[in-house]
Structures are given as structure tokens and as C-alpha cells.
Design a protein around this motif. Structure first.
Motif, PDB file in Angstrom:
ATOM      1  N   VAL A 239      95.029  33.396 -23.077  1.00 21.60           N
ATOM      2  CA  VAL A 239      95.412  32.369 -22.119  1.00 21.60           C
ATOM      3  C   VAL A 239      94.200  31.463 -21.926  1.00 21.60           C
ATOM      4  O   VAL A 239      93.177  31.910 -21.423  1.00 21.60           O
ATOM      5  N   PRO A 243      89.487  27.559 -15.517  1.00 18.51           N
ATOM      6  CA  PRO A 243      89.939  28.684 -14.704  1.00 18.51           C
ATOM      7  C   PRO A 243      91.259  28.434 -13.957  1.00 18.51           C
ATOM      8  O   PRO A 243      92.131  29.310 -13.921  1.00 18.51           O
ATOM      9  N   ALA A 244      91.437  27.246 -13.391  1.00 26.05           N
ATOM     10  CA  ALA A 244      92.657  26.974 -12.627  1.00 26.05           C
ATOM     11  C   ALA A 244      93.875  26.989 -13.546  1.00 26.05           C
ATOM     12  O   ALA A 244      94.931  27.517 -13.194  1.00 26.05           O
ATOM     13  N   GLN A 246      94.052  28.560 -16.504  1.00 26.18           N
ATOM     14  CA  GLN A 246      94.238  29.947 -16.943  1.00 26.18           C
ATOM     15  C   GLN A 246      95.019  30.743 -15.892  1.00 26.18           C
ATOM     16  O   GLN A 246      95.966  31.465 -16.211  1.00 26.18           O
ATOM     17  N   ALA A 247      94.587  30.594 -14.627  1.00 23.26           N
ATOM     18  CA  ALA A 247      95.231  31.340 -13.550  1.00 23.26           C
ATOM     19  C   ALA A 247      96.703  30.955 -13.444  1.00 23.26           C
ATOM     20  O   ALA A 247      97.585  31.823 -13.373  1.00 23.26           O
ATOM     21  N   ALA A 248      96.985  29.654 -13.494  1.00 24.21           N
ATOM     22  CA  ALA A 248      98.370  29.199 -13.349  1.00 24.21           C
ATOM     23  C   ALA A 248      99.227  29.684 -14.530  1.00 24.21           C
ATOM     24  O   ALA A 248     100.343  30.166 -14.334  1.00 24.21           O
TER      25      ALA A 248
ATOM     26  N   TYR B 380      97.708  39.795 -22.180  1.00 22.90           N
ATOM     27  CA  TYR B 380      97.183  38.466 -21.883  1.00 22.90           C
ATOM     28  C   TYR B 380      95.674  38.552 -21.708  1.00 22.90           C
ATOM     29  O   TYR B 380      95.188  39.294 -20.856  1.00 22.90           O
ATOM     30  N   GLY B 381      94.951  37.813 -22.534  1.00 23.74           N
ATOM     31  CA  GLY B 381      93.498  37.825 -22.444  1.00 23.74           C
ATOM     32  C   GLY B 381      92.992  36.528 -21.848  1.00 23.74           C
ATOM     33  O   GLY B 381      93.390  35.436 -22.276  1.00 23.74           O
ATOM     34  N   LEU B 382      92.130  36.620 -20.840  1.00 22.47           N
ATOM     35  CA  LEU B 382      91.539  35.432 -20.230  1.00 22.47           C
ATOM     36  C   LEU B 382      90.030  35.512 -20.427  1.00 22.47           C
ATOM     37  O   LEU B 382      89.357  36.319 -19.777  1.00 22.47           O
ATOM     38  N   VAL B 383      89.518  34.690 -21.347  1.00 25.13           N
ATOM     39  CA  VAL B 383      88.074  34.680 -21.585  1.00 25.13           C
ATOM     40  C   VAL B 383      87.438  33.708 -20.604  1.00 25.13           C
ATOM     41  O   VAL B 383      87.831  32.539 -20.550  1.00 25.13           O
ATOM     42  N   GLU B 388      85.021  32.811 -11.418  1.00 24.56           N
ATOM     43  CA  GLU B 388      85.811  31.576 -11.313  1.00 24.56           C
ATOM     44  C   GLU B 388      87.298  31.884 -11.435  1.00 24.56           C
ATOM     45  O   GLU B 388      88.131  31.321 -10.728  1.00 24.56           O
ATOM     46  N   ILE B 389      87.635  32.806 -12.380  1.00 23.88           N
ATOM     47  CA  ILE B 389      89.055  33.047 -12.651  1.00 23.88           C
ATOM     48  C   ILE B 389      89.749  33.800 -11.514  1.00 23.88           C
ATOM     49  O   ILE B 389      90.846  33.444 -11.090  1.00 23.88           O
ATOM     50  N   ALA B 392      90.508  31.666  -8.613  1.00 23.65           N
ATOM     51  CA  ALA B 392      91.592  30.754  -8.969  1.00 23.65           C
ATOM     52  C   ALA B 392      92.938  31.476  -8.906  1.00 23.65           C
ATOM     53  O   ALA B 392      93.952  30.911  -8.470  1.00 23.65           O
ATOM     54  N   LEU B 393      92.943  32.729  -9.349  1.00 28.34           N
ATOM     55  CA  LEU B 393      94.178  33.518  -9.283  1.00 28.34           C
ATOM     56  C   LEU B 393      94.603  33.734  -7.841  1.00 28.34           C
ATOM     57  O   LEU B 393      95.780  33.592  -7.490  1.00 28.34           O
ATOM     58  N   GLY B 396      95.991  30.614  -6.534  1.00 18.94           N
ATOM     59  CA  GLY B 396      97.287  30.361  -7.157  1.00 18.94           C
ATOM     60  C   GLY B 396      98.391  31.202  -6.519  1.00 18.94           C
ATOM     61  O   GLY B 396      99.489  30.715  -6.239  1.00 18.94           O
ATOM     62  N   ARG B 400     101.606  29.917  -4.229  1.00 22.14           N
ATOM     63  CA  ARG B 400     103.000  30.212  -4.573  1.00 22.14           C
ATOM     64  C   ARG B 400     103.716  30.978  -3.468  1.00 22.14           C
ATOM     65  O   ARG B 400     104.930  30.899  -3.340  1.00 22.14           O
TER      66      ARG B 400
END
Ligand SMILES: Cc1cc2nc3c(=O)[nH]c(=O)nc-3n(C[C@H](O)[C@H](O)[C@H](O)COP(=O)(O)OP(=O)(O)OC[C@H]3O[C@@H](n4cnc5c(N)ncnc54)[C@H](O)[C@@H]3O)c2cc1C
Ligand SMILES: Cc1cc2nc3c(=O)[nH]c(=O)nc-3n(C[C@H](O)[C@H](O)[C@H](O)COP(=O)(O)OP(=O)(O)OC[C@H]3O[C@@H](n4cnc5c(N)ncnc54)[C@H](O)[C@@H]3O)c2cc1C
Ligand code: SF4
Ligand code: SF4
Lengths: 264, 403
Positions: A239, A243-244, A246-248, B380-383, B388-389, B392-393, B396, B400
Motif C-alpha cells: 500500500v 502516510p495519509a 497509505q492510511a486511507a 497489506y504492507g505499508l513501508v 507518521e502512518i 494517520a490511521l 482516518g 470515519r
């Protein structure tokens, strides 16, 4: 107090590689180690021996080279060891393994038997409780702490999914231990010297008074009919984005998969 | 292993005349103990699993002394039993899952499904067991059974099985089931398959029990052809929980406890852990590793977990740094989990960690090292930088959910 610790020799998972094509374990050049949980069993046995006095033995069923594990155990301070090694023992399931160990342990003599929680290859966690059944002993599995030990009884904390239980049992008894129980020591120089010289007795069915039909493949009610590779993970995806993003994107995918129940 | 056949009634052998040295057996051996030079040689550590025998196209490998499965028709009528686990008078979720699976097996065999319930003042739970599919409930209700000890529970269940001779006995692979069910099986002198993730009935009406071993790196299907009952512990959260039929009736059989003089006593039950640590039952787990850098930063993990209703896990790296207690540790020397969603944050994915979580349905990995092994098992891989991630999650999810 007479303490016996059961140690199993297992392949060192650190070096085991999975063959990408065949999904089998490649063991080339892989060293054997003492089952990690059995290291905690050893340490706890040594601590109890130091407190209560007495003697401590290790016992293991396995091929002849298992004696290297016994030497390692001696280097930590174990007094002696019995090695159950014979063709008749090969192919044992947990019932035959525990039966064989039970006969070997009877030969040594015991007040307290300590096993690891489980072996990292067979993964069943059954040998300890089955051993207790054969020897008619009370047992507690998954012990994370010894609270009190006297000549008569042992009080322990048993790790449960939602907390712990405090259980007391009378000797002779058996327990299996988890990692949380202690931090194993390093071998001592004196121990290493002793380990080099010590003779390890190897026993077959005759030496422990076990009928061939109760050991190994012949004494095992379970049969492995098929071994296969687990289904490889079907979907793999990176993904990307800042960062924003990726998160979404991740939240979108998890929602589409029906895993997250939050609206967009 | 040795090659001389005269003395050994059991073992594995290579027929050197038939062997072509093709190497198929070595590839098939899950334990990597076959070395093929001119012909195949079996090294130490063989488990007689038979995978190599099946792989050889030249009938060059054979195992002697392995009993063939025999037909066990008359057993079918004896029924399927499920051990209904309760703690502090609450049924473990796996008990209902097992009733669903037990019902399916009993229907294939055309036999009744029974549940075994032990405890004190737990009679009220019997109706739930009927609703979830039990035809019979064996109830042992006694003050001495109020709390679980292996000795007492094993004594009662062993006696019941000896008396009624069921064909199949299933229990949850929980700290309780994995501890006292082996004791029961050994007392009965029968086989037990650990931590199964699949059950079925074969053409000969034998119970096929499939389980992961080697930390989930291989799967094995196991049968118990001759002795009875056929016994298995089953991993929680694998079988489907059936839809209950309220009002469904069955037969309640009261069982007396006719033993005393026990050598084990339960002194105290401490349910200390919040939902955030009950990893075994969690649908979602958020795990943090050494990438979090400090205990304080785990607040991020707790916040994400809180929003998702998830439990919090930890790598051994994080536990050894004393950022979280051992109860949180996932992996070879910690817990094995299989939630619907596993989110690994700042975890490298050492094999000892992977074996504890790779059977999760969906795996998300967040790591700034694109070569971290955790990505090999990640759906699902988030590099990127977790600092930061993860925020953001969190933002997010909050957006929602409208908070
Ligand atoms: C793929 C596969 C699946 C299997 N599944 C099953 C199964 O479901 N049921 C079954 O009955 N058998 C099964 N077996 C056989 C089982 O692995 C062997 O019986 C093994 O010898 C003991 O089981 P374990 O490794 O699971 O040990 P565990 O029961 O996990 O070991 C617990 C503790 O017992 C002690 N211990 C165990 N083995 C020894 C030993 N050899 N010497 C000294 N101490 C020991 C150690 O203290 C150890 O920490 C399986 C084998 C394979 C290859
Ligand atoms: C016998 C034995 C048993 C073991 N049992 C277990 C067990 O049960 N469970 C277990 O987990 N381990 C176990 N281990 C330890 C295992 O080998 C690893 O050492 C451990 O899992 C590493 O933990 P970690 O992933 O948190 O740390 P590391 O390996 O240090 O990984 C940290 C990761 O965080 C990433 N990272 C750093 N900063 C950031 C950032 N800002 N953003 C994103 N990512 C970042 C790094 O790239 C790295 O991949 C065992 C080891 C042995 C020898
Ligand atoms: S698969 Fe058969 S023929 Fe090929 S090397 Fe192995 S034993 Fe020999
Ligand atoms: S029987 Fe199984 S463990 Fe033994 S050599 Fe063959 S494949 Fe390997």
C-alpha cells in the motif's frame, strides 16, 4: 529433593529456512538446540535444587547425538542425565514418548518433574500432562511462577488466557513451565569442565523395563497420514503513497474485505 | 537410521536397487533429513511421517511396522462428545464452535452429539448447550468442581468416557483443554491430536485430524485407527459458531463425583487482564515491536487498538525491553494467535514471531525497512515511518467514525 527435567533436542528455528518451492523445511547445516521452553524448566529446577537441596537429573528421548544437550545441561549445573536412545523408540507419538519417558524417570527416581510448555517442533504440549498420567501424579501446566515450595507441597501460578490461577499440589508432582518463569543462567566454567568428562548412560527398552510394543511406532495410537505445506497467503499487496494516503487506502481495503465495520 | 532388516521390525528403509537418486524424497521430507548422493539416505531425526514414501515414484522407500488404518464401523453409534469448557460460569466461545463442528461430524456418522459440562452451579448452562446442538448433556455439578484443576476434571471425564465409550471426543485447545485432555487420553491409553484446525470423516469413517506443526510451517493430517475414543483438541476461532436454536431440548444426565482425597487444590482465580490482553479471543490484534522505541510510545498502539476494539500484542523485542508484560508476547515463546486482523507495527518479523501469528486471516505490516521479513507474510504492507502512518490511521478511523 529429587528433581528430573525433561529436555528435548529440536532443530534451531532461527536457521530453519522454508523452501519457497516445496514449502518444506530445509535443515541443512541447522544446529540442534535444547527446546527453548526446556531451558526455563532447567533453570527452575536448578533454583529449586539450590533452595531445597537434593539432586537434579535431565532425561531425554532421541537419537544418540542428543547427548550434546545433556552435556549442555550439565554445564549449567545439572548432576546427571539419562538418555533414552534406541531404534524401538523411533516414530513415537506423544503417548509412546510419555510412556517411554515415564519408565526412564522411574528408573532415576523423582519428587518433582519439570517439562517445558511445549516442544517447538512437534508443538503438541501433550508430553508433560501424559507423563503425569502414566506416573499417577498431580500436575499443573503453563506455570509462570513458583510461589512457595515446602517438603510437602508446591504452590504455583498457572497462566490462563484471562489472568492466572494459584494452584497448590502435593509432592510427588509435575509441572510444565512458560518463558515468563525465569531468566536462564549462563554455563559455569566448572560445569563446562564436568560436562566434557561426564558419562551419559544410554538406555533402551530393556534397561527401563518397557515392552517394545509400548514404544515408538508400535506403541503409538496416532498415525500421521499426510504432511503438506500450508496454503500460501493468497493475496499480498504493498500500500503506497504518503502516510495519509497509505492510511486511507488501508482502511478502504479492510472495509472492502468486510473486516472493518466503519463507514467511508 | 539403520538399513539391516533382519533385526528391526519397524523403521524406514531405502531399496538401493530401486532408488534412482532423483531426489524427490529429499524435497518432500518436511524435516529435511534425507540426503541423496548416489541413492537416498535417511538421516537421524526422521519422524516416519511417510511423506517421502508418497513422493517416490519408484517404490524405493518403505516404512515397516506402520499399521494400516482399519475399518471401524461398529463404533459409529457411540457418538461424538464435546467438552463444554466454562470459567467462572461463563462458557468459553470455543465450546459453541465445537458443538457446531461436532454436530456436523455426528450427522455424517448418524450418531448423537453429547456435551460434557463440569463445574459448580452451572446447570443453567445446559440449555445453551442444547440450543447449540447437543442431544445429551452430561452434567457433573459439585462444589469440588467449582474451579478447574487437572486432577479433578481429568478424573471425572476419564470415568465418564470409560463408562459410555464415545467414538470421538473434542475439546478446545485452550490452556484448560491442552492441559487436562492429554491427561485423560493417556489414562485411556488412546491417541490425541493437538490444536487441530481441520476435522473430517474419511471413507472408512475415521476422524481425519489436521493440525499445524513446526510453528505453522507444515500441516499434518493424523488419524487414530484402532484405539477409542479418537480425541482432538481444536484451536479456538477456527470452527464456525453455529446459529443457536433457542428452546431446542435434549437429555440432561446428572453425574456424581465419587472421588475425594485430591492432591491438587485451586487456591485463587485471578482474572486480571483487561480485554486488551485476551489475545486468544481477540478478533483484531495490534502488535508493537522494538520499532516503537519506548514504553511511552506504546500509547500509539493502545490508541489504535482502542479505536478498533483490538487486543494489544508485543514482539519479544518489546517484552524484553520491558515495555509490556509477557502476557502480551506473541510468537514461539509467547502465544499463538489467529485473529481476523493482525496489525504488526515496528516488528521485523523474525521466524520466532511469525510462527505465532502467520495463520491470522489478514495481516497488515507497518515498517520502514522494505526488506523486513514481516512483509513476506503481510496481506497489506505499508513501508514507512510508523510515527507518521499510525497517527494517520488513528485520524482516518476517527474521521470515519465521526469522532
Ligand atoms: C507433524 C507432526 C505432528 C504431530 N502431531 C502429533 C499429535 O497431534 N499428537 C501426538 O500424540 N503426536 C504427534 N506427533 C508426534 C510428536 O511430535 C512426538 O511424539 C514428540 O516426540 C513429542 O511431542 P512434542 O514434540 O509435541 O512435545 P511436547 O508435548 O510439545 O513437549 C512438551 C515437553 O515435554 C518434554 N518432552 C517432549 N518430548 C521429549 C523427549 N523426546 N525427550 C524428553 N522430553 C521431552 C519437554 O520437556 C517438552 O518441553 C506429531 C509429529 C509430527 C512430526
Ligand atoms: C529461542 C527464541 C525464541 C523467541 N521467541 C520469540 C517470540 O515468542 N516472539 C517474538 O516476537 N520473538 C521471539 N524471539 C526473538 C526474535 O528472534 C526477534 O529478536 C524479535 O521478534 C524481534 O523483535 P522486534 O521485531 O520487535 O524487533 P526488531 O527485530 O529490532 O525489529 C524492529 C523493527 O522495527 C522497524 N522500525 C524501526 N523504527 C521504525 C519506524 N520509525 N517506523 C517503522 N518501522 C520501524 C525496523 O525496521 C525493524 O524491522 C525469539 C528468539 C529466540 C532465539
Ligand atoms: S524419490 Fe525414490 S528414487 Fe528418488 S532419490 Fe528418493 S528414494 Fe531414490
Ligand atoms: S518418513 Fe518423513 S521424516 Fe522420515 S525421511 Fe521420510 S519424509 Fe522425512
Amino acid at each position: 529433593m529429587r528433581i528430573v527435567v525433561c529436555i528435548k533436542q529440536v532443530p534451531d528455528a532461527k536457521n530453519v529456512k522454508l523452501d519457497e518451492k516445496t514449502y518444506t523445511l530445509k535443515r541443512e547445516g541447522v544446529e540442534s538446540i535444547i527446546n527453548p521452553f526446556d531451558m526455563y524448566a532447567l533453570e527452575e529446577g536448578l533454583r529449586i535444587k539450590e533452595k531445597m537441596g537434593g539432586a537434579m537429573s535431565v532425561i531425554s528421548m532421541g537419537p544418540p547425538q542428543t547427548d550434546s544437550s545433556h552435556r549442555e545441561a550439565v554445564s549449567y549445573g545439572v548432576d546427571d542425565g539419562g538418555l533414552l536412545s534406541h531404534r524401538a523408540f523411533a516414530g513415537a507419538d506423544t503417548l509412546a514418548t510419555s510412556k517411554t519417558l515415564a519408565h526412564g524417570i522411574k528408573k532415576i527416581g523423582f519428587d518433582l518433574i519439570i517439562c517445558g510448555k511445549q516442544a517447538i517442533d512437534g508443538d503438541t504440549a501433550q508430553v508433560g500432562p501424559e507423563l503425569a498420567a502414566h506416573l499417577g501424579l498431580p500436575h499443573v501446566s503453563f506455570v509462570r511462577k513458583v510461589l512457595e515450595i515446602t517438603e510437602q507441597s508446591l504452590t504455583v501460578e498457572r497462566l490462563m488466557d484471562d489472568g492466572y490461577d494459584v494452584v497448590r499440589m502435593l509432592f510427588p508432582a509435575l509441572m510444565t513451565v512458560v518463558k515468563e518463569i525465569n531468566l536462564p543462567r549462563m554455563p559455569s566454567l566448572k560445569g563446562k569442565m564436568r560436562a566434557k568428562k561426564i558419562e551419559i548412560s544410554a538406555w533402551g527398552p530393556a534397561e527401563i523395563g518397557l515392552d517394545d510394543t509400548q514404544a515408538g511406532l508400535a506403541g503409538s495410537p496416532t498415525k500421521v497420514v499426510k504432511v503438506f505445506a500450508p496454503q500460501p497467503r493468497s493475496k499480498r499487496e504493498l500500500v503506497v503513497g504518503d502516510p495519509a494516503v497509505q492510511a486511507a487506502s488501508l482502511l478502504d481495503r479492510l472495509t472492502d474485505d468486510g473486516i472493518l465495520k466503519i463507514s467511508r | 537410521m539403520n538399513q539391516d532388516t533382519n533385526q528391526t521390525p519397524t523403521g524406514i528403509f531405502v531399496d538401493k536397487d530401486k532408488c534412482t537418486g532423483c531426489g524427490n524424497c529429499a524435497d518432500a521430507c518436511p524435516f529435511g533429513v534425507i540426503l541423496v548422493e548416489e541413492t537416498a539416505g535417511i538421516g537421524e531425526g526422521c519422524n516416519l511421517c511417510g511423506a517421502c514414501v508418497d513422493a517416490c515414484d519408484f517404490d524405493a522407500i518403505y516404512i515397516l511396522g506402520k499399521k494400516e488404518a482399519t475399518l471401524t464401523g461398529p463404533d459409529d453409534s457411540r457418538g461424538v462428545w464435546v467438552y463444554a469448557e466454562q470459567r467462572e460460569r461463563v462458557l468459553a466461545p470455543v465450546s459453541m464452535e465445537l458443538l457446531g463442528e461436532g454436530r456436523r461430524l455426528a450427522d455424517i456418522l448418524g450418531c448423537p452429539l453429547s456435551a460434557v459440562l463440569l463445574g459448580h452451579q452451572v446447570a443453567g448452562l445446559a440449555d445453551t448447550l442444547f440450543a447449540f446442538g447437543a442431544d445429551v448433556v452430561y452434567l457433573a455439578d459439585h462444589p469440588d468442581l467449582a474451579g478447574f484443576t487437572d486432577e479433578r476434571y481429568s478424573a471425572v471425564v476419564t470415568e465418564l468416557i470409560t463408562e459410555h465409550q464415545p467414538n470421538i471426543v473434542l475439546a478446545g485447545a485452550t490452556p484448560v483443554g491442552r492441559s487436562f485432555i492429554p491427561h485423560v487420553a493417556a489414562k485411556l491409553g488412546t491417541g490425541l491430536t493437538a490444536d487441530c484446525t481441520g476435522l473430517d470423516i474419511d471413507a472408512q469413517h475415521l476422524l481425519l485430524q489436521t493440525r499445524p506443526a513446526f510453528g505453522g510451517n507444515i500441516m499434518a493430517t493424523i488419524v487414530c485407527p484402532e484405539r477409542r475414543p479418537q480425541m482432538a483438541t481444536v484451536r479456538p476461532r477456527v470452527m464456525k459458531r453455529p446459529t443457536p436454536q433457542p428452546g431446542r431440548k435434549g437429555q440432561l444426565v446428572q453425574v456424581a463425583l465419587n472421588r475425594s482425597g485430591f492432591k491438587t487444590n485451586l487456591m485463587e482465580v485471578v482474572q486480571e487482564l483487561s480485554d486488551q490482553v485476551n489475545l486468544a479471543e481477540a478478533e483484531i490484534i495490534v502488535t508493537g515491536g522494538r520499532g516503537l522505541q519506548s514504553a511511552k510510545n506504546f500509547q500509539l498502539i493502545y490508541e489504535l487498538a482502542g479505536l478498533l476494539g483490538a487486543a494489544v500484542g508485543a514482539s519479544r523485542g518489546a517484552v524484553d525491553a520491558e515495555w509490556l508484560s509477557y502476557a502480551h508476547q506473541i510468537g514461539q515463546t509467547g502465544k499463538t494467535v489467529n485473529p481476523k486482523l493482525y496489525i504488526a507495527v515496528g516488528v521485523s518479523g523474525a521466524v520466532q514471531h511469525l510462527v505465532g501469528m502467520q495463520s491470522s486471516d489478514v495481516i497488515v505490516a507497518i515498517n520502514n525497512d522494505p526488506h523486513a521479513p514481516i512483509f513476506n507474510v503481510a496481506t497489506y504492507g505499508l513501508v514507512g515511518d510508523l510515527f507518521e502512518i499510525v497517527p494517520a490511521l488513528i485520524e482516518g478511523i476517527k474521521a470515519r467514525m465521526g469522532i
